[in-house]
Design a protein around this motif. Structure first.
Motif, PDB file in Angstrom:
ATOM      1  N   GLU A  67      -1.473  39.981 -37.874  1.00 26.39           N
ATOM      2  CA  GLU A  67      -1.392  38.487 -38.436  1.00 26.39           C
ATOM      3  C   GLU A  67      -1.450  37.412 -37.258  1.00 26.39           C
ATOM      4  N   ARG A  71      -3.982  34.686 -37.137  1.00 25.51           N
ATOM      5  CA  ARG A  71      -3.541  33.386 -37.141  1.00 25.51           C
ATOM      6  C   ARG A  71      -4.100  32.504 -36.092  1.00 25.51           C
ATOM      7  N   TYR A 106      -8.033  33.701 -43.626  1.00 25.32           N
ATOM      8  CA  TYR A 106      -6.655  33.594 -43.436  1.00 25.32           C
ATOM      9  C   TYR A 106      -6.390  32.231 -43.527  1.00 25.32           C
ATOM     10  N   PRO A 110      -3.035  31.594 -45.530  1.00 31.25           N
ATOM     11  CA  PRO A 110      -2.336  32.071 -44.539  1.00 31.25           C
ATOM     12  C   PRO A 110      -1.075  32.890 -44.875  1.00 31.25           C
ATOM     13  N   SER A 111      -1.274  34.001 -45.085  1.00 33.05           N
ATOM     14  CA  SER A 111      -0.314  34.962 -45.291  1.00 33.05           C
ATOM     15  C   SER A 111      -0.570  36.551 -45.003  1.00 33.05           C
ATOM     16  N   SER A 426       3.658  34.361 -40.602  1.00 31.36           N
ATOM     17  CA  SER A 426       2.808  33.237 -41.174  1.00 31.36           C
ATOM     18  C   SER A 426       3.324  31.828 -41.100  1.00 31.36           C
TER      19      SER A 426
END
Length: 512
Positions: A67, A71, A106, A110-111, A426
């Motif tokens: 992630e 991100r 994402y 955004p998770s 996140s």
């Protein structure tokens, strides 16, 4: 009436299939059936993955790591991952730039759940070409059997229920490539397989295997004549795959890695002192210890072992070879995501064999065996979690963890326990607590001289909802040392206790 090109479809059972009448319901239309199966499987995988995350069974290693990388891509930054170390570019760990394709998703959501659902969709997408091929080779009912066999196979299930990994991107690519190989559409097979080079450095060897298969099978049909153009394409693909993996391992990965080398190369060489020694002992090491032989049998079991009769199974050899030659014990077994890439190969081999079978009774018996094996293995692998009460039950410990995590503000820097990390990645900058072993190696670490914590917050949970593969409280090292580091944070480094609930500790650095 649609016809199937003889050159493109050499299997004898692939007869011409009529177009359905206009009044045929959508769920019986051949073009939609594979996608209907993919949708159902995606929902199944996503349910397991999302429930695991809500139960805090996902971890910083690996969901949190990926992630942070995605991100960074979504924010148009290099994939620097704090969970792997200060200024650690994840392209120096494994070469997977194709992860950047998930950045737009994402950005919209955004998770960590975005990655888990995307992985579920990718794994399910691998069923589409197999079900399509199965309908041509073994008929509509046989296609449903293949969809169930692939969709519930232990290799796919293990990947769907263990965090997120880049290999999910490879599964549909290889599946579509294998379908093209089965129809002797060599250019399409190479086009689907070529992006594997951007998924992970070892998958260049799989691309090379695809090229080798094309070079070996490039015949025009009667008289054993060789299709020179196909042979050239196959050899070029083989060379490109080998060269691509070589450049990624020897040039690109060291260029991004903090240590300037390939972090995972030693896993092949360490057991025998050198890479040459590892290769020399490879034939014996393939079957010892017994775990390896068990895994090899289980890999082929979903096809009722029939995949062994197809040369397509050779596409699985590179992945099996590096896993069995590795000194990492996790590579030998059936857990985690390592076998997901093998399931499309196994079912492609099954379809290749059944497509040449002229006895309908033998085909039905084979598919019945596939379903029986699938049903027998299902309770031992992660999809069975859906039938467990604990999967649908929220505990007081989870409520306590959520309450403490909610007290950490967005944008903060946090040192978190492994299973708490992906709950924060996140919205915060997250590193691992306790500090990950020096040098980034999981099996070699020091228990002293660990660096001073610098995060604004520390949140630590000694409990783990799943005792395997990491013993409770013992990752990345023993619980007593973790508790000692918590005490040192308060006594030596200016952290204050904010709250403690159900064994979970939340500390904040004194701003003085």
């Amino acid at each position: 009436m649609r016809t199937i090109d003889e050159k493109a479809s050499p299997n004898r059972r692939e007869a011409a299939l009529p177009d359905p009448p206009a009044t045929t319901p959508w769920y019986r239309r051949p073009a939609l059936v594979p996608w209907a199966w993919a949708s159902a499987l995606c929902l199944l995988y996503a349910t397991v993955a999302v429930r695991r995350h809500l139960l805090m069974r996902t971890t910083g290693y690996d969901l949190g790591i990926f992630e942070q990388a995605v991100r960074a891509y979504a924010e148009l930054r290099a994939p620097v991952v704090p969970l792997r170390g200060e200024d650690f570019n994840l392209l120096g760990d494994h070469f997977h730039p194709l992860l950047a394709t998930l950045a737009p998703l994402y950005r919209l959501g955004p998770s960590p759940l975005t990655l888990l659902v995307a992985q579920s969709a990718l794994l399910a997408l691998g069923a589409v070409p197999l079900v399509r091929w199965a309908r041509r080779a073994v008929g509509p009912r046989g296609a449903h059997a293949v969809a169930l066999g692939y969709g519930l196979s232990w290799g796919v299930a293990s990947a769907a229920a263990f965090d997120f990994h880049e290999v999910a991107l490879a599964v549909p690519l290889l599946s579509f490539s294998l379908e093209a190989l089965g129809r002797r559409r060599w250019t399409a097979a190479v086009a689907w397989a070529a992006p594997l080079l951007l998924v992970k450095e070892d998958l260049g060897l799989t691309l090379a295997a695809v090229g080798g298969y094309i070079a070996f099978r490039a015949h025009r049909g009667g008289g054993g004549r060789t299709d020179r153009r196909a042979r050239t394409l196959g050899l070029a693909t083989l060379a490109a795959g080998l060269l691509g993996s070589f450049l990624e391992i020897k040039v690109l990965l060291p260029a991004f890695a903090p240590t300037g080398g390939y972090a995972h190369g030693g896993q092949l060489a360490a057991a025998h002192g050198s890479l040459l020694g590892a290769l020399a002992h490879a034939p014996l090491d393939l079957l010892r210890p017994d775990t390896k032989a068990t895994t090899l049998i289980l890999v082929l079991a979903p096809s009722a072992l029939l995949a062994l009769r197809s040369p397509l199974v050779l596409v699985a050899l590179p992945t099996l070879a590096w896993r069995m030659a590795s000194e990492n014990v996790f590579h030998w077994g059936t857990a985690f995501h390592y076998s997901a890439i093998l399931m499309p190969v196994v079912f492609a081999g099954l379809l290749d064999v059944l497509g040449r079978e002229s006895n309908p009774r033998a085909v039905r018996a084979a598919l019945a065996t596939v379903l029986a094996v699938t049903a027998a293995l299902l309770p031992s692998f992660p999809l069975a979690q859906l039938a467990q009460r604990a999967t649908w039950h929220t505990t007081a410990h989870l409520d306590a963890a959520r309450a403490l995590l909610a007290r950490i503000p967005d944008g903060a820097t946090v040192a978190a326990s492994n299973r708490l990390a992906p709950q924060l990645t996140s919205r915060c900058t997250v590193v691992l607590f306790p500090t990950f072993p020096v040098g980034g190696r999981l099996y070699e670490y020091r228990r002293t001289d660990l660096p001073r914590p610098t995060a604004e917050w520390i949140v630590h949970d000694p409990e783990a909802p799943e005792a395997w593969p990491y013993r409770r409280g013992h990752w990345p090292y023993p619980l007593e040392q973790q508790q000692a580091e918590l005490s040192a944070a308060v006594e030596k480094y200016g952290y204050t206790l904010v709250a403690r609930r159900d064994g979970i500790t939340l500390l904040r650095r004194d701003r003085r």
